[in-house]
Design an enzyme around this catalytic site. Structure first.
Site, PDB file in Angstrom:
ATOM      1  CB  SER A 280      28.204  46.280  10.129  1.00 12.41           C
ATOM      2  OG  SER A 280      27.967  46.134   8.741  1.00 12.41           O
TER       3      SER A 280
ATOM      4  CE  LYS B  55      32.601  52.044   8.916  1.00  6.72           C
ATOM      5  NZ  LYS B  55      33.953  51.459   8.778  1.00  6.72           N
TER       6      LYS B  55
ATOM      7  CD  GLU C  36      39.282  56.970   6.835  1.00  3.89           C
ATOM      8  OE1 GLU C  36      39.865  57.889   7.453  1.00  3.89           O
ATOM      9  OE2 GLU C  36      38.818  55.961   7.404  1.00  3.89           O
TER      10      GLU C  36
HETATM   11  C1  LIG Z   1      27.521  49.368   7.372  1.00  2.00           C
HETATM   12  C2  LIG Z   1      28.969  49.109   7.132  1.00  2.00           C
HETATM   13  N1  LIG Z   1      29.453  47.887   7.382  1.00  2.00           N
HETATM   14  C3  LIG Z   1      30.753  47.597   7.178  1.00  2.00           C
HETATM   15  C4  LIG Z   1      31.633  48.536   6.684  1.00  2.00           C
HETATM   16  C5  LIG Z   1      33.034  48.119   6.417  1.00  2.00           C
HETATM   17  O1  LIG Z   1      33.970  48.641   7.311  1.00  2.00           O
HETATM   18  P1  LIG Z   1      34.651  47.747   8.412  1.00  2.00           P
HETATM   19  O2  LIG Z   1      35.233  46.549   7.727  1.00  2.00           O
HETATM   20  O3  LIG Z   1      35.691  48.622   8.990  1.00  2.00           O
HETATM   21  O4  LIG Z   1      33.631  47.354   9.399  1.00  2.00           O
HETATM   22  C6  LIG Z   1      31.167  49.831   6.414  1.00  2.00           C
HETATM   23  C7  LIG Z   1      32.089  50.858   5.907  1.00  2.00           C
HETATM   24  O5  LIG Z   1      31.762  51.899   5.478  1.00  2.00           O
HETATM   25  C8  LIG Z   1      29.805  50.113   6.651  1.00  2.00           C
HETATM   26  O6  LIG Z   1      29.301  51.327   6.392  1.00  2.00           O
END
Ligand SMILES: Cc1ncc(COP(=O)(O)O)c(C=O)c1O
Lengths: 389, 242
Positions: A373, A84, A106
């Site tokens: 992620s 993020k 948000e």
């Molecule tokens: C660690 C992590 N991965 C994935 C996501 C999902 O979001 P996005 O699909 O935008 O990557 C989030 C959302 O809060 C997250 O915290």
């Protein structure tokens, strides 16, 4: 292609009062993003503040078990613990250039909230974060982190009390505060130009991965895999590979608890097209067009819509999207802890789970990159409840 | 000045809504805006949002609203306008919706999440059926953009009084006259001012020359209905006063 559209998907379906700030943002993107000075400042923040470039980690034990070469793109090692921050640093810097003094956002899992709060603190902006009241409870540690970073957290009690309602509340607030405030949208969804803006800032994931794989293996990966909530970490990984037909692109959605008729978050797999939060995209909705509640053990995937570019990639069959249920994600979470010594976020565990549970989908010895992620520290309360640890 | 009450369909109960609709019609409403409930009403404040949620709990759908209007066709003096977010209209099938609305005699549609840049295909389908798509303009809508709306707008114009969401306010913002003047310059059709009205005295703050042709009240009426009071009483506060 129509402006703001990805094939049939996207657009800018917002109240008239939000059109001027979105146009202002679009103009600022055209003016500042190509500016070498802007890019240099962003690059400095990403490297020396957030910790880029992130490693590409080979997983010896799991690779052996699966009969393929499993690599993890380690966005979990970034400052604040998830991808993020790539986006929030970019948007915060842009907000400064636009002369804004505040950020508004948000958050679902709280990771975007924490990353926004950190970027705001670092760049001297004030910050207000809207979070569904249920998420405030299930991601309490992140609420404390946001507060420590000097951000005000507003619990949203309306609707399903999760991410979707936090977005509604943030959009309402932005109507009022648009003069001084930039809405730092957290995923590659929402009204134009957010899907483009967020993708731009997240593509660093895929660009680095591409170079790292070329350096390490001498060729492109055979597949890239990422979890899809709104779709920002996934599009950041996917976009730089879209024009490479040899690279299989796999998105993983949250399938919820898994019993027939359960709530889930698989908007691409099981949704239908419609309009929510400013975009025409795939949605979980009933036949009357009312948005249905979503569910996932991971708050960050708990959203009934998805970014428009993923809807296009699915429609054109360039990417494939599969569901993974809570139980599979929890098993993958444990596997990565035990076998490789990495505690992943439950969101990222969904992407990993699909690979762990479907090794037959890949050729023997295939090079598969999973985008990790985020890290799992924020999920300890859920893990304690779900796994009794 | 024309009076335009807004009321969420199926609120507080389905029967009360239909009774109130008749009562509004008999007590001075020139146009009635009927709210089609949606789960995620981003342009609305807590009062109308809560009314939408209650209506959905009561099982109200676009289909049931159209059916109710079909049964009462020709019974209203006031023009009827359906106001709702795009998605329920889309899922119903927009072309079918336009045709059926024409049969029922609907005057217009207000779709708050359908700005000028996206509205062309929908405006076309409605106007083919003789139905107006009401333009919304806000305090941050420039004169140029209002003029662009004016090229296509028919019926009346919904002028949003404040940069904010629906809800009762005690005062209007200082730039309200500017907004109204820009709108007057851009449009040849009537201006209806909405968002925030709760009493006729609020109009006193607007210079006579700038005043709109109609006023819209939503949240104040919904609150009145929530308190269990007759809508005729609410209308009496306004009829002949503005
Ligand atoms: C660690 C992590 N991965 C994935 C996501 C999902 O979001 P996005 O699909 O935008 O990557 C989030 C959302 O809060 C997250 O915290």
């Amino acid at each position: 292609m129509r402006k703001g559209y990805f094939g049939d998907f996207g657009g800018c379906f917002v109240p008239e009062s939000l059109v001027p700030p979105l146009q202002e943002l679009e103009a600022a993107m055209a003016k500042f993003l190509p500016d070498p000075q802007f890019q240099a400042e962003l690059s400095d923040l990403l490297c020396n503040y957030a910790g880029r470039e992130t490693p590409l980690t080979f997983c010896p034990t799991l690779s052996k078990r699966l009969g393929l070469n499993l690599y993890l793109k380690r966005e979990d090692l970034l400052h604040t613990g998830a991808h993020k921050v790539n986006n929030t640093l970019g948007q915060a810097l842009l907000a400064k250039r636009m002369g804004k003094t505040s950020l508004l956002a948000e958050t679902g899992a709280g990771m975007h909230g924490v990353a926004t709060a950190a970027a705001a603190a670092r760049l001297g902006l004030t910050c207000r974060i809207f979070m569904g009241a249920d998420d405030v409870i299930r991601q309490a540690a992140n609420v404390r982190r946001m507060k420590l970073l000097g951000t005000e957290v507003i619990a949203v009690e309306s609707g399903t009390r999760t991410l979707k309602d936090a977005i509604n509340a943030a959009l309402r607030e932005w109507v009022v505060t648009q003069k001084t405030t930039h809405y730092c949208f957290g995923t590659a969804a929402g009204p134009h130009p957010f899907p483009l803006l967020v993708r731009d800032f997240q593509c660093v994931i895929g660009r680095e991965t591409r170079q790292q794989m070329l350096d390490r293996t001498g060729r492109l990966p055979d597949a890239v895999v990422a979890c899809v909530g709104g779709g920002s970490n996934a599009i950041g990984m996917f976009h730089p590979f879209v024009d490479d037909p040899s690279v299989r692109i796999i998105g993983v959605e949250a399938g919820g608890t898994g019993e027939p008729g359960c709530y889930h978050s698989a908007a691409l797999g099981r949704g239908t097209p419609g309009v929510l939060h400013g975009e025409y995209t795939m949605l979980l909705q009933d036949r009357n067009g009312q948005i249905e509640p979503s569910h996932s053990v991971s708050a960050g995937l708990d959203y009934p819509g998805v970014g428009p570019e993923h809807a296009m990639l699915q429609a054109t069959k360039r990417a494939e999207y599969h569901p993974v249920i809570d139980r599979q994600a929890l098993a993958a979470f444990q596997a990565l802890c035990h076998e490789e010594g990495i505690i992943p976020a439950l969101e990222s565990s969904h992407a990993l789970a699909w690979v762990l549970d479907n090794p037959g989908q890949f050729a023997k010895g295939a090079n598969v990159v999973v985008n990790l992620s985020g890290r799992g520290d924020k999920d300890m309360d859920i893990i304690r409840k779900e796994l009794g640890i | 000045m024309m009076l335009i009450p807004f009321m969420t369909a199926g609120f507080p109960t389905v029967e009360t809504f239909w009774k109130n609709l008749k009562e509004l019609d008999e007590n001075g409403a020139d146009i009635i805006e009927i709210g089609v409930p949606f789960s995620d009403p981003v342009a609305d404040g807590p009062v109308i949002e809560a009314a939408s949620m209650k209506a959905l709990e009561n099982g109200v759908t676009l289909e049931s609203i159209l059916e109710g209007l079909r049964q009462r066709k020709g019974q209203f003096k006031a023009k009827l306008v359906l106001m709702g977010y795009l998605n329920p209209f889309l899922q119903y099938g927009f072309e079918r919706l336009a045709k059926e609305s024409q049969e029922i005699g609907i005057y217009g549609f207000i779709i708050p999440d359908l700005p000028l840049d996206e509205d062309a295909p929908y405006r076309k389908q409605l106007s083919a059926c003789g139905i107006h798509l009401i333009a919304l303009v806000a305090p941050n809508t420039s004169l140029e953009r209002m003029k662009a709306y004016a090229e296509v707008a028919t019926g009346y114009v919904y002028v949003i009084s404040v940069l904010g969401i629906t809800g009762v306010r005690s005062e209007f913002p200082p730039d309200l006259s500017d907004t109204l003047r820009r709108a007057r310059k851009a449009f040849r059709i009537p201006l209806a001012l909405g968002f925030g009205f709760s009493s006729p005295e609020q109009l006193d703050a607007i210079p006579v020359a700038d005043r709109p042709d109609a006023i819209i009240f939503g949240s104040a009426l919904i609150r009145h209905i929530s308190a269990g009071l007759p809508v005729a009483d609410f209308m009496r506060r306004w009829v002949g006063k503005v």
